[in-house]
Design a protein around this motif. Structure first.
Motif, PDB file in Angstrom:
ATOM      1  N   VAL A 136      -7.012   2.320  -6.308  1.00 46.06           N
ATOM      2  CA  VAL A 136      -5.879   1.433  -6.556  1.00 46.06           C
ATOM      3  C   VAL A 136      -4.797   1.576  -5.484  1.00 46.06           C
ATOM      4  CG1 VAL A 136      -4.109   0.804  -8.232  1.00 46.06           C
ATOM      5  CG2 VAL A 136      -6.373   1.496  -9.028  1.00 46.06           C
ATOM      6  N   SER A 137      -4.519   2.808  -5.095  1.00 48.11           N
ATOM      7  CA  SER A 137      -3.442   3.033  -4.124  1.00 48.11           C
ATOM      8  C   SER A 137      -3.776   2.491  -2.743  1.00 48.11           C
ATOM      9  CB  SER A 137      -3.138   4.529  -4.013  1.00 48.11           C
ATOM     10  OG  SER A 137      -4.233   5.197  -3.410  1.00 48.11           O
ATOM     11  N   LYS A 138      -5.033   2.186  -2.496  1.00 47.56           N
ATOM     12  CA  LYS A 138      -5.441   1.715  -1.166  1.00 47.56           C
ATOM     13  C   LYS A 138      -5.447   0.187  -1.056  1.00 47.56           C
ATOM     14  CE  LYS A 138      -6.687   5.872   0.378  1.00 47.56           C
ATOM     15  NZ  LYS A 138      -5.814   6.595   1.288  1.00 47.56           N
ATOM     16  N   VAL A 139      -5.159  -0.499  -2.130  1.00 40.05           N
ATOM     17  CA  VAL A 139      -5.181  -1.959  -2.083  1.00 40.05           C
ATOM     18  C   VAL A 139      -4.251  -2.509  -0.991  1.00 40.05           C
ATOM     19  CG1 VAL A 139      -4.596  -4.066  -3.360  1.00 40.05           C
ATOM     20  CG2 VAL A 139      -6.000  -2.301  -4.442  1.00 40.05           C
ATOM     21  N   PRO A 140      -3.009  -2.023  -0.928  1.00 38.10           N
ATOM     22  CA  PRO A 140      -2.133  -2.562   0.130  1.00 38.10           C
ATOM     23  C   PRO A 140      -2.716  -2.321   1.528  1.00 38.10           C
ATOM     24  CG  PRO A 140      -0.838  -1.382  -1.512  1.00 38.10           C
ATOM     25  CD  PRO A 140      -2.285  -1.106  -1.830  1.00 38.10           C
ATOM     26  N   GLU A 141      -3.241  -1.136   1.759  1.00 39.01           N
ATOM     27  CA  GLU A 141      -3.807  -0.830   3.075  1.00 39.01           C
ATOM     28  C   GLU A 141      -5.017  -1.711   3.362  1.00 39.01           C
ATOM     29  OE1 GLU A 141      -4.563   3.320   3.702  1.00 39.01           O
ATOM     30  OE2 GLU A 141      -5.545   2.932   5.645  1.00 39.01           O
ATOM     31  N   PHE A 142      -5.848  -1.908   2.352  1.00 35.48           N
ATOM     32  CA  PHE A 142      -7.011  -2.786   2.537  1.00 35.48           C
ATOM     33  C   PHE A 142      -6.554  -4.163   3.015  1.00 35.48           C
ATOM     34  CE2 PHE A 142      -9.687  -6.204   1.041  1.00 35.48           C
ATOM     35  CZ  PHE A 142     -10.914  -5.841   1.562  1.00 35.48           C
ATOM     36  N   ILE A 143      -5.548  -4.692   2.338  1.00 37.72           N
ATOM     37  CA  ILE A 143      -5.071  -6.040   2.678  1.00 37.72           C
ATOM     38  C   ILE A 143      -4.470  -6.058   4.076  1.00 37.72           C
ATOM     39  CG2 ILE A 143      -3.359  -7.820   2.062  1.00 37.72           C
ATOM     40  CD1 ILE A 143      -3.895  -7.062  -0.901  1.00 37.72           C
ATOM     41  N   LYS A 144      -3.674  -5.025   4.371  1.00 37.77           N
ATOM     42  CA  LYS A 144      -3.032  -4.965   5.692  1.00 37.77           C
ATOM     43  C   LYS A 144      -4.050  -4.862   6.828  1.00 37.77           C
ATOM     44  CE  LYS A 144       1.018  -2.666   4.290  1.00 37.77           C
ATOM     45  NZ  LYS A 144       1.298  -1.279   3.950  1.00 37.77           N
ATOM     46  N   ARG A 145      -5.135  -4.129   6.593  1.00 35.72           N
ATOM     47  CA  ARG A 145      -6.111  -3.924   7.665  1.00 35.72           C
ATOM     48  C   ARG A 145      -7.062  -5.090   7.839  1.00 35.72           C
ATOM     49  NH1 ARG A 145      -8.168   2.319   7.141  1.00 35.72           N
ATOM     50  NH2 ARG A 145      -9.915   1.553   8.385  1.00 35.72           N
ATOM     51  N   THR A 146      -7.496  -5.665   6.729  1.00 34.11           N
ATOM     52  CA  THR A 146      -8.585  -6.634   6.816  1.00 34.11           C
ATOM     53  C   THR A 146      -8.153  -7.965   7.424  1.00 34.11           C
ATOM     54  OG1 THR A 146      -9.459  -5.581   4.845  1.00 34.11           O
ATOM     55  CG2 THR A 146     -10.517  -7.618   5.537  1.00 34.11           C
ATOM     56  N   GLY A 147      -6.997  -8.465   7.005  1.00 33.69           N
ATOM     57  CA  GLY A 147      -6.542  -9.777   7.491  1.00 33.69           C
ATOM     58  C   GLY A 147      -6.522  -9.867   9.007  1.00 33.69           C
ATOM     59  N   PRO A 148      -5.792  -8.964   9.670  1.00 29.07           N
ATOM     60  CA  PRO A 148      -5.725  -9.036  11.145  1.00 29.07           C
ATOM     61  C   PRO A 148      -7.100  -8.907  11.808  1.00 29.07           C
ATOM     62  CG  PRO A 148      -3.989  -7.623  10.290  1.00 29.07           C
ATOM     63  CD  PRO A 148      -4.856  -7.978   9.121  1.00 29.07           C
ATOM     64  N   VAL A 201     -15.337  -7.088   6.210  1.00 35.66           N
ATOM     65  CA  VAL A 201     -14.718  -6.797   4.908  1.00 35.66           C
ATOM     66  C   VAL A 201     -15.364  -5.555   4.283  1.00 35.66           C
ATOM     67  CG1 VAL A 201     -14.362  -7.669   2.561  1.00 35.66           C
ATOM     68  CG2 VAL A 201     -14.086  -9.206   4.512  1.00 35.66           C
ATOM     69  N   HIS A 202     -16.690  -5.479   4.354  1.00 41.82           N
ATOM     70  CA  HIS A 202     -17.379  -4.351   3.724  1.00 41.82           C
ATOM     71  C   HIS A 202     -17.116  -3.045   4.470  1.00 41.82           C
ATOM     72  CE1 HIS A 202     -20.448  -6.917   1.268  1.00 41.82           C
ATOM     73  NE2 HIS A 202     -19.201  -7.068   0.901  1.00 41.82           N
ATOM     74  N   GLU A 203     -16.955  -3.127   5.784  1.00 43.49           N
ATOM     75  CA  GLU A 203     -16.689  -1.891   6.532  1.00 43.49           C
ATOM     76  C   GLU A 203     -15.316  -1.312   6.208  1.00 43.49           C
ATOM     77  OE1 GLU A 203     -17.679  -2.987  10.542  1.00 43.49           O
ATOM     78  OE2 GLU A 203     -19.810  -3.140   9.977  1.00 43.49           O
ATOM     79  N   VAL A 204     -14.310  -2.181   6.124  1.00 43.66           N
ATOM     80  CA  VAL A 204     -12.984  -1.674   5.745  1.00 43.66           C
ATOM     81  C   VAL A 204     -13.052  -1.088   4.328  1.00 43.66           C
ATOM     82  CG1 VAL A 204     -10.560  -2.229   5.379  1.00 43.66           C
ATOM     83  CG2 VAL A 204     -11.816  -3.353   7.224  1.00 43.66           C
ATOM     84  N   THR A 205     -13.741  -1.785   3.450  1.00 47.47           N
ATOM     85  CA  THR A 205     -13.894  -1.306   2.077  1.00 47.47           C
ATOM     86  C   THR A 205     -14.505   0.091   2.055  1.00 47.47           C
ATOM     87  OG1 THR A 205     -14.275  -3.584   1.332  1.00 47.47           O
ATOM     88  CG2 THR A 205     -14.970  -1.826  -0.151  1.00 47.47           C
ATOM     89  N   ASP A 206     -15.569   0.241   2.782  1.00 45.41           N
ATOM     90  CA  ASP A 206     -16.272   1.518   2.803  1.00 45.41           C
ATOM     91  C   ASP A 206     -15.405   2.618   3.414  1.00 45.41           C
ATOM     92  OD1 ASP A 206     -18.787   2.974   2.315  1.00 45.41           O
ATOM     93  OD2 ASP A 206     -18.805   3.190   4.494  1.00 45.41           O
ATOM     94  N   ALA A 207     -14.699   2.265   4.475  1.00 47.23           N
ATOM     95  CA  ALA A 207     -13.842   3.261   5.138  1.00 47.23           C
ATOM     96  C   ALA A 207     -12.748   3.761   4.201  1.00 47.23           C
ATOM     97  CB  ALA A 207     -13.231   2.659   6.398  1.00 47.23           C
ATOM     98  N   LEU A 208     -12.346   2.923   3.259  1.00 52.13           N
ATOM     99  CA  LEU A 208     -11.295   3.326   2.322  1.00 52.13           C
ATOM    100  C   LEU A 208     -11.873   3.927   1.043  1.00 52.13           C
ATOM    101  CD1 LEU A 208      -8.845   0.289   2.766  1.00 52.13           C
ATOM    102  CD2 LEU A 208      -8.543   2.628   3.606  1.00 52.13           C
ATOM    103  N   GLY A 209     -13.147   4.289   1.055  1.00 49.95           N
ATOM    104  CA  GLY A 209     -13.771   4.890  -0.128  1.00 49.95           C
ATOM    105  C   GLY A 209     -14.021   3.886  -1.233  1.00 49.95           C
ATOM    106  N   GLY A 210     -14.261   2.650  -0.859  1.00 54.29           N
ATOM    107  CA  GLY A 210     -14.405   1.596  -1.858  1.00 54.29           C
ATOM    108  C   GLY A 210     -15.837   1.225  -2.178  1.00 54.29           C
ATOM    109  N   SER A 211     -15.971   0.143  -2.907  1.00 50.44           N
ATOM    110  CA  SER A 211     -17.277  -0.350  -3.319  1.00 50.44           C
ATOM    111  C   SER A 211     -17.432  -1.803  -2.907  1.00 50.44           C
ATOM    112  CB  SER A 211     -17.417  -0.241  -4.842  1.00 50.44           C
ATOM    113  OG  SER A 211     -18.498  -1.037  -5.299  1.00 50.44           O
ATOM    114  N   VAL A 212     -18.609  -2.145  -2.380  1.00 46.81           N
ATOM    115  CA  VAL A 212     -18.843  -3.521  -1.941  1.00 46.81           C
ATOM    116  C   VAL A 212     -19.266  -4.421  -3.094  1.00 46.81           C
ATOM    117  CG1 VAL A 212     -19.395  -2.835   0.400  1.00 46.81           C
ATOM    118  CG2 VAL A 212     -21.244  -3.038  -1.284  1.00 46.81           C
TER     119      VAL A 212
END
Lengths: 471, 471
Positions: B353-365, B413-424
């Protein structure tokens, strides 16, 4: 190749191939289960310090066909941590893997190793102004790896669920030495089979949990606690549903107690509080918790009022933290009184919540018909349909005089449980104590699948031999 | 023996050995997945009427080495219900097994067959003054067996959990025809491996769920709903934690929306409400629910006030049921607008949950750097860390012009997700769409264990061939 006994030669091999500092002879504390039902034998205790050492131990055990009994806090009540027969195996304690790796209040996640004591997990969450809700009698010595391996329950399951519901991910070593790196912190993750849930509750027979990521919750900002006298278990159940309608998920505890519990306290724990002038036949300890502005006392009163014509007789509402602790002391010291009296037979059963009254109505007379010189102390987590239904000698009697009746009593309780669609192990697990019960009462399809899974992941039967599945 | 194609001769054998009335040729509706990504082929549709017929079908399939694709509502979004290659298999629809067997308000349990439509489960609970909280866009056609097989999520997960958390027990047919009779109604049952949790989320590859016992909850007596404008996703997250501190588990929904969602509605769904004069960059739909006397509006206001200096800019609080429905319409019609515009690539990802802002900030650009002629509509279940992150053509563009970029966008999108410990795949599952992602991003230890379990329970690979695990 059958399992090999861990003889002096094989022990020597372990010591040669790894840092010998992690091995020792286990003292008696590791070999006895808390109720004194079993004393195990194990010639070698391994206390690895990290994941890598666990993997090495498992791979060596594989190479030599030696069994491993995983050990955490040793507080389990069904002998899952104590091996009494079969080829001598290694005891693998996770106690040295006791680091809390991270407490993240923003994520509401705590990541720790398997050897952390449950009370320390709770304290670490509290220090971050959060709640880790798993709470049970043995929390001062139980370790989180064991809590997860056995899917522990406790007094806050009604609201927060069992141990499995509090766990977002695990790291574990599988019987072939493979590491399952499942320490994710995700609330949602639908990528394949849920190995976490398979390992949780498998009692160390499919994998050794080495670390876990756990859910934290907001700490309660307000609380309300009451001891409520009810006519009978049926009225307690009605009260539960009325309460849920009023205060919903704020109910954190709903614990049923019978008169015998209070009498046992009076007899054996005279310093325990006795909040009622006259011991009530049935009573319930209710606790609510919420965030700011929950006005819980007001809403608790409204709910009790709504229940007054429906079997609620009286209620004491805690007016101070001291009184609250007194109410809890009644509930929490009952197991102590039970131990001092000495049960003929203890049962940890569950039935559908609505069947609790029927279970109580049916079981007592059946047991009495076998001989009225017994006392029954029935108490437990009514909101979960989980009763600790314990049978004791008549006042002044000794359990040793009843040895011959143990099996008949146990069978009677389990048969009523099964007939009502219940479980003969609600929260303690199967271990070695209840393998026969699992074979008798377990669904045959489930047993077939369990055996197939065990064979697939642990073809040599290395992990916790004889626990859960005998064959 | 490899799987045999279900040719005319084998089809004939099925029809001869069972009541031919259950077989037909599947019409196209059964063979297309909702987003039009796949069209499957299956020469035979079986629609068994009861458990016995399912068992017979499975045993015959076993005898003839014919694959079975289990089918419920057909609303899955990853092709789990649509087989496009491999030896022709039978489609087994549970739609005729659609009885609600019991609704027990006292136990808060509902027992039903796998073919019951989700909305009908909700309605049956509501008729008993209870809530079945699983709620998602396809609820009018999704069937509960499919919801469980895929561990469906939806808009109330934050409070009530995923489908697996709402299920007390399942009845299922395993690949060898064994019936797992796990329809217990227990809140606690620690008797062996949790087969229920293994089957839930296994997408029909380990068993066919034929019935389930489900948890019901008290219906909400009070509600409060707000549309809150926040500075950015970070502020939304801060708001979530402040809200939890105030109103705790009463939060039933916490849905993040970006400006693009409102713009898409304005463009394609002009009758959808636009509650703000100026479209906010980021907003959150918050809903609370509680029992009697929860004073939710008051507490919601207190929480919002506490958040005012921390990135909350504005808030609309629903003053009527009509306004509440308008707020929800914004959230619920965004997928409709998305469909009308046509996504280049849709993602159902989760991160802590805490990584949502970072995910959004990284993926868009990163995506914009591949070519700025795209639009991103990011929305979803912030409280679960689950975003629907969908990429669209520039205004006036068509997805067909972007075909060549699909893979690069998805991978990014999936690479950023994975880098942040997420799930595709947060809530949709693997199906056939994401088998490659599972192989790439899944934990190798987990994959090994999954394959071992699949081989153990389904050695011939009969159930849902090619889904979840390709080999």
């Amino acid at each position: 190749m059958p399992l090999q006994p861990l003889d002096a030669t094989l022990q020597e091999t372990f010591r040669e191939r790894m840092d010998p500092a992690i091995f020792s002879l286990p003292d008696i504390g590791y070999l006895q289960e808390p109720r004194g039902r079993y004393t195990g034998t194990s010639p070698l205790l391994a206390r690895p310090r990290d994941l890598f050492e666990v993997v090495t131990l498992v791979k060596l055990a594989n190479e030599m066909d030696v069994g491993i009994v995983p050990y955490a806090g040793g507080t389990g009540l069904v002998g899952g941590q104590v091996m009494v027969d079969g080829p001598a195996a290694m005891l693998l304690s996770v106690e040295r893997m006791n680091r809390i790796r991270d407490v993240d209040a923003r994520d509401n996640v705590l990541v720790c190793e398997a050897g952390v004591i449950l009370a320390d997990v709770q304290a670490a969450a509290a220090a971050a102004d959060r709640l880790f809700p798993l709470s049970l009698a043995a929390e001062g010595s139980a370790r989180i790896g064991g809590n997860l391996a056995t899917n522990a329950g406790g007094v806050q399951v009604l609201r927060y669920g069992n141990a499995r519901d509090l766990c977002l991910g695990v790291e574990a070593v599988l019987p072939d030495g493979t590491v399952f790196n499942g320490l994710k912190r995700l609330r949602k993750d639908n990528t394949g089979y849920d190995l976490r849930h398979l390992l949780i509750g498998s009692e160390g027979t499919l994998g050794i949990i080495t670390a876990a990521s756990l859910k934290m919750f907001p700490a309660a900002r307000e609380r309300a606690t009451a001891l409520v006298v009810v006519e009978d278990p049926d009225a307690a159940l009605t009260l539960l549903n009325i309460m849920r309608d009023h205060v919903d998920d704020t109910i954190t505890a709903f614990e049923l107690m019978s008169a015998e519990g209070y009498r046992f306290l009076a007899e054996k724990v005279p310093d325990a509080p006795q909040p009622f002038a006259e011991i009530p036949a049935w009573s319930v300890l209710v606790e609510l918790g919420s965030g700011h502005g929950g006005r819980l006392e007001e809403r608790l009163m409204a709910a009790l009022e709504a229940a007054m014509s429906k079997g609620v007789i009286d209620a004491l509402i805690a007016q101070s933290e001291g009184q609250r602790q007194d109410f809890w002391a009644v509930r929490e010291r009952i197991p102590e009184a039970n131990r001092l009296i000495g049960a003929i037979s203890s049962h940890d059963i569950s039935v559908p919540v609505s069947k609790v009254p029927e279970f109580i109505k049916r079981t007592g007379p059946l047991l009495m018909a076998m001989g009225a010189d017994i006392r029954i102390n029935c108490f437990g987590h009514l909101g979960d349909g989980n009763l600790h239904y314990n049978v004791f000698p008549a006042k002044g009697g000794d359990r040793s005089e009843y040895e011959g009746r143990y099996k008949a009593i146990k069978d009677c309780v389990h048969e009523v449980t099964d007939a009502l669609g219940g479980s003969v192990s609600a929260e303690h697990g199967i271990g070695r104590l209840k393998t026969g019960d699992l074979e008798r009462f377990g669904d045959p399809g489930k047993l077939l699948a369990m055996r197939a899974i065990k064979r697939a992941l642990d073809p040599k039967g290395l992990f916790n031999p004889g626990a859960v599945l005998r064959v």
